[in-house]
Design an enzyme around this catalytic site. Structure first.
Site, PDB file in Angstrom:
ATOM      1  N   GLY A   1      -2.666 -35.553  -0.158  1.00 40.21           N
ATOM      2  CA  GLY A   1      -3.869 -34.750  -0.351  1.00 40.21           C
ATOM      3  C   GLY A   1      -3.493 -33.371  -0.854  1.00 40.21           C
ATOM      4  O   GLY A   1      -2.558 -33.201  -1.632  1.00 40.21           O
TER       5      GLY A   1
ATOM      6  N   LYS B   1      -0.168 -28.043   7.174  1.00 35.78           N
ATOM      7  CA  LYS B   1       0.470 -26.745   6.986  1.00 35.78           C
ATOM      8  C   LYS B   1      -0.423 -25.586   7.427  1.00 35.78           C
ATOM      9  O   LYS B   1      -0.025 -24.757   8.215  1.00 35.78           O
ATOM     10  CB  LYS B   1       0.878 -26.578   5.525  1.00 35.78           C
ATOM     11  CG  LYS B   1       1.981 -27.545   5.119  1.00 35.78           C
ATOM     12  CD  LYS B   1       2.349 -27.390   3.650  1.00 35.78           C
ATOM     13  CE  LYS B   1       3.209 -28.532   3.164  1.00 35.78           C
ATOM     14  NZ  LYS B   1       2.491 -29.817   3.160  1.00 35.78           N
TER      15      LYS B   1
ATOM     16  N   LYS C   1     -20.039 -27.236   6.343  1.00 33.17           N
ATOM     17  CA  LYS C   1     -20.456 -25.840   6.193  1.00 33.17           C
ATOM     18  C   LYS C   1     -19.265 -24.975   5.855  1.00 33.17           C
ATOM     19  O   LYS C   1     -18.117 -25.391   6.023  1.00 33.17           O
ATOM     20  CB  LYS C   1     -21.161 -25.337   7.449  1.00 33.17           C
ATOM     21  CG  LYS C   1     -20.300 -25.350   8.697  1.00 33.17           C
ATOM     22  CD  LYS C   1     -21.106 -24.861   9.902  1.00 33.17           C
ATOM     23  CE  LYS C   1     -20.202 -24.802  11.109  1.00 33.17           C
ATOM     24  NZ  LYS C   1     -20.918 -24.807  12.375  1.00 33.17           N
TER      25      LYS C   1
ATOM     26  N   ASN D   1      -5.469 -38.913   3.597  1.00 30.43           N
ATOM     27  CA  ASN D   1      -6.413 -38.883   2.484  1.00 30.43           C
ATOM     28  C   ASN D   1      -6.447 -40.221   1.765  1.00 30.43           C
ATOM     29  O   ASN D   1      -5.416 -40.828   1.515  1.00 30.43           O
ATOM     30  CB  ASN D   1      -6.001 -37.799   1.484  1.00 30.43           C
ATOM     31  CG  ASN D   1      -6.062 -36.422   2.108  1.00 30.43           C
ATOM     32  OD1 ASN D   1      -7.061 -35.746   2.016  1.00 30.43           O
ATOM     33  ND2 ASN D   1      -4.995 -36.018   2.778  1.00 30.43           N
TER      34      ASN D   1
ATOM     35  N   GLU E   1     -11.252 -37.221   4.281  1.00 30.74           N
ATOM     36  CA  GLU E   1     -10.017 -36.897   4.998  1.00 30.74           C
ATOM     37  C   GLU E   1     -10.158 -37.320   6.450  1.00 30.74           C
ATOM     38  O   GLU E   1     -11.103 -36.931   7.122  1.00 30.74           O
ATOM     39  CB  GLU E   1      -9.738 -35.398   4.907  1.00 30.74           C
ATOM     40  CG  GLU E   1      -9.540 -34.927   3.474  1.00 30.74           C
ATOM     41  CD  GLU E   1      -9.358 -33.433   3.390  1.00 30.74           C
ATOM     42  OE1 GLU E   1      -8.453 -32.926   4.076  1.00 30.74           O
ATOM     43  OE2 GLU E   1     -10.125 -32.785   2.670  1.00 30.74           O
TER      44      GLU E   1
ATOM     45  N   HIS F   1      -3.945 -38.659  17.341  1.00 26.25           N
ATOM     46  CA  HIS F   1      -2.714 -39.288  17.819  1.00 26.25           C
ATOM     47  C   HIS F   1      -1.570 -38.568  17.110  1.00 26.25           C
ATOM     48  O   HIS F   1      -1.721 -38.138  15.979  1.00 26.25           O
ATOM     49  CB  HIS F   1      -2.709 -40.778  17.436  1.00 26.25           C
ATOM     50  CG  HIS F   1      -1.431 -41.476  17.781  1.00 26.25           C
ATOM     51  ND1 HIS F   1      -1.088 -41.825  19.062  1.00 26.25           N
ATOM     52  CD2 HIS F   1      -0.391 -41.871  16.990  1.00 26.25           C
ATOM     53  CE1 HIS F   1       0.102 -42.410  19.052  1.00 26.25           C
ATOM     54  NE2 HIS F   1       0.538 -42.453  17.813  1.00 26.25           N
TER      55      HIS F   1
END
Length: 156
Positions: A16, A22, A108, A30, A80, A85
């Site tokens: 993705g 990160k 939003k 993705n 996504e 887990h």
């Protein structure tokens, strides 16, 4: 949002935007553009919850975002999945099977990364609560997640 639920989907995990892990500390899996385009065109954008399974692994709770991620001003719609887990390693190229069972909120924009992260954490807690309810819990055992070894069915 609800008339398409539960929604069953399966597809390959692709790289993705590289933001989930990160920037947010919340890794997401993705789907490819083809899988995203296979979703019903009138399914509402927003945050959903349900169950997810990587390959022939265990079924876990998940939270899912469908939309353009206003905070990041995406121009392509994305789907996504954050699986609730901890996985030891990335699973790009694996087949991800999901069942979307419920809707949490519309998409939003947020004033800050911190506000976005906080909202996602709330979404995760809400998903955990909802998925413990019997009507959602029963879908964890759905045959959809128990494909015969080696048989990959495209999107179904």
């Amino acid at each position: 949002a609800m008339r398409h639920l539960p929604y069953f989907c399966r597809g390959e995990v692709v790289k993705g935007f590289g933001r989930g892990s990160k920037e947010l500390g919340i890794p997401t899996a993705n789907f490819s553009e083809q899988v995203v385009e296979s979703f019903p065109s009138d399914i509402s954008t927003g945050i959903y919850y349900g169950w997810a399974c990587v390959g022939n692994g265990d079924v876990h709770k998940m939270v899912l975002s469908i939309g353009w991620n206003p905070f990041y001003k995406n121009i392509k719609k994305s789907v996504e999945t954050h699986i609730i887990h901890t996985f030891k390693e990335d699973f790009y190229g694996e087949i991800l099977s999901i069942v979307i069972t419920g809707y949490i909120r519309p998409e939003k924009n947020f004033d800050s990364l911190a506000a976005l992260i906080s909202a996602i954490q709330e979404d995760i807690e809400e998903a955990k609560r909802q998925l413990d309810l019997p009507e959602h819990l029963k879908l964890k055992e759905d045959n959809f997640f128990h494909q015969p070894e080696g048989k990959i069915v495209n999107n179904h």
